[in-house]
Scaffold this active site. Structure first.
Site, PDB file in Angstrom:
ATOM      1  N   THR A  30      -0.515  10.850  10.721  1.00  0.00           N
ATOM      2  CA  THR A  30      -0.210   9.935   9.822  1.00  0.00           C
ATOM      3  C   THR A  30      -0.480   8.729  10.159  1.00  0.00           C
ATOM      4  O   THR A  30      -0.617   8.204  11.311  1.00  0.00           O
ATOM      5  CB  THR A  30       1.340   9.916   9.286  1.00  0.00           C
ATOM      6  OG1 THR A  30       2.181   9.839  10.610  1.00  0.00           O
ATOM      7  CG2 THR A  30       1.646  11.529   8.827  1.00  0.00           C
ATOM      8  N   ASP A  31      -0.827   7.809   9.147  1.00  0.00           N
ATOM      9  CA  ASP A  31      -0.987   6.202   9.556  1.00  0.00           C
ATOM     10  C   ASP A  31       0.307   5.450   9.941  1.00  0.00           C
ATOM     11  O   ASP A  31       0.221   4.963  10.923  1.00  0.00           O
ATOM     12  CB  ASP A  31      -1.432   5.536   8.154  1.00  0.00           C
ATOM     13  CG  ASP A  31      -1.828   4.115   8.519  1.00  0.00           C
ATOM     14  OD1 ASP A  31      -1.750   3.594   9.722  1.00  0.00           O
ATOM     15  OD2 ASP A  31      -2.338   3.260   7.608  1.00  0.00           O
ATOM     16  N   TYR A  32       1.537   6.155   9.668  1.00  0.00           N
ATOM     17  CA  TYR A  32       2.579   5.386   9.945  1.00  0.00           C
ATOM     18  C   TYR A  32       3.674   6.360   9.123  1.00  0.00           C
ATOM     19  O   TYR A  32       3.581   6.485   8.203  1.00  0.00           O
ATOM     20  CB  TYR A  32       2.803   4.147   9.696  1.00  0.00           C
ATOM     21  CG  TYR A  32       4.149   3.391   9.941  1.00  0.00           C
ATOM     22  CD1 TYR A  32       4.509   3.269  11.348  1.00  0.00           C
ATOM     23  CD2 TYR A  32       5.098   3.214   8.892  1.00  0.00           C
ATOM     24  CE1 TYR A  32       6.010   2.467  11.267  1.00  0.00           C
ATOM     25  CE2 TYR A  32       6.333   2.609   9.067  1.00  0.00           C
ATOM     26  CZ  TYR A  32       6.663   2.324  10.458  1.00  0.00           C
ATOM     27  OH  TYR A  32       8.009   1.737  10.547  1.00  0.00           O
ATOM     28  N   SER A  47      -4.328  10.015   8.327  1.00  0.00           N
ATOM     29  CA  SER A  47      -4.462   9.969   6.796  1.00  0.00           C
ATOM     30  C   SER A  47      -3.766   8.664   6.589  1.00  0.00           C
ATOM     31  O   SER A  47      -3.484   7.643   7.316  1.00  0.00           O
ATOM     32  CB  SER A  47      -3.342  10.998   6.440  1.00  0.00           C
ATOM     33  OG  SER A  47      -2.003  10.558   6.940  1.00  0.00           O
ATOM     34  N   ARG A  66       0.595  -1.302  -0.029  1.00  0.00           N
ATOM     35  CA  ARG A  66       0.298  -0.030  -0.048  1.00  0.00           C
ATOM     36  C   ARG A  66       0.683   1.174  -0.088  1.00  0.00           C
ATOM     37  O   ARG A  66       0.497   2.468  -0.436  1.00  0.00           O
ATOM     38  CB  ARG A  66      -0.896  -0.036   1.184  1.00  0.00           C
ATOM     39  CG  ARG A  66      -0.266   0.157   2.570  1.00  0.00           C
ATOM     40  CD  ARG A  66      -1.560   0.206   3.587  1.00  0.00           C
ATOM     41  NE  ARG A  66      -1.091   0.066   4.732  1.00  0.00           N
ATOM     42  CZ  ARG A  66      -1.800   0.962   5.887  1.00  0.00           C
ATOM     43  NH1 ARG A  66      -2.566   1.353   5.612  1.00  0.00           N
ATOM     44  NH2 ARG A  66      -1.198   0.630   7.166  1.00  0.00           N
TER      45      ARG A  66
END
Length: 157
Positions: A137-139, A104, A70
Site C-alpha cells: 500500500t501507499d500508506y 497501490s 486524495r
C-alpha cells in the site's frame, strides 16, 4: 549509485500515472500524458535501477488523479479508457521492464479502494499480465477505508 552508497535496497519510484489534468498533485514526478511513452521510460528506468541492486516500486497503481484530498477522490472511467490509457504504462513496466514491486494508490476506482480492488490487483496485474512480485500500500494509516483484510484478500501483500 546513491542508493548503494546509503545502503538502500528499495526505491519508492518510479511514479508513472498518466497526466489527466495540469492540476494533478504529482505531475512533477509522473512521466507523460501518453501511457506508452510513460511505460517505455519506466521500463528503461527499471532496468537501470535494478542493475545497481536497488528494488524499484512502480507507483501509484492506479488512476491516482490528485494529491489534495486524495484519500477521498473517486476516479470514474470506463474499462477501455482505463486499460488503453491509465494502465498502459504499468502494463509495459511489468511485461517489458520486469517490474517486481508495485505500490497501490490511496484513491478509489469508482467505489472501490485501489489497494483492495481484486479486478485491478489480481485479475489484471497478476492473472493477465503475469506479475509475480508483490504489491504494497501507499500508506496504511488512519483512513478507515484501507482495510487490511480486504487488501490481502484482493491482491495486496
Amino acid at each position: 549509485n546513491e542508493g548503494l552508497f546509503k545502503d538502500i535496497q528499495g526505491w519508492y519510484a518510479p511514479s508513472m500515472n498518466t497526466h489527466r489534468s495540469p492540476f494533478s498533485g504529482r505531475n512533477f514526478e509522473y512521466y507523460s500524458q501518453d501511457g506508452v511513452h510513460g511505460g517505455l521510460i519506466t521500463a528503461a528506468v527499471l532496468s537501470g535501477v535494478s542493475s545497481r541492486g536497488v528494488y524499484p516500486y512502480i507507483k501509484h497503481f492506479a488512476l491516482n488523479d490528485q494529491e489534495t484530498n486524495r484519500n477521498n477522490v473517486r476516479t470514474w472511467a470506463n474499462e477501455q479508457t482505463i486499460r488503453e490509457i491509465y494502465l498502459k504504462p504499468f502494463e509495459i513496466a511489468v511485461k517489458e521492464g520486469g517490474a517486481d514491486a508495485v505500490m497501490s494508490s490511496f484513491n478509489y476506482i469508482g467505489t472501490e479502494w485501489a489497494g483492495g480492488y481484486a479486478p485491478l490487483c489480481n485479475t489484471v496485474l497478476r492473472d493477465e499480465w503475469g506479475f509475480q512480485g508483490f504489491v504494497l500500500t501507499d500508506y496504511f494509516g488512519v483512513y478507515g477505508y484501507m482495510n487490511s483484510e480486504q487488501a490481502i484478500r484482493n491482491g495486496t501483500d
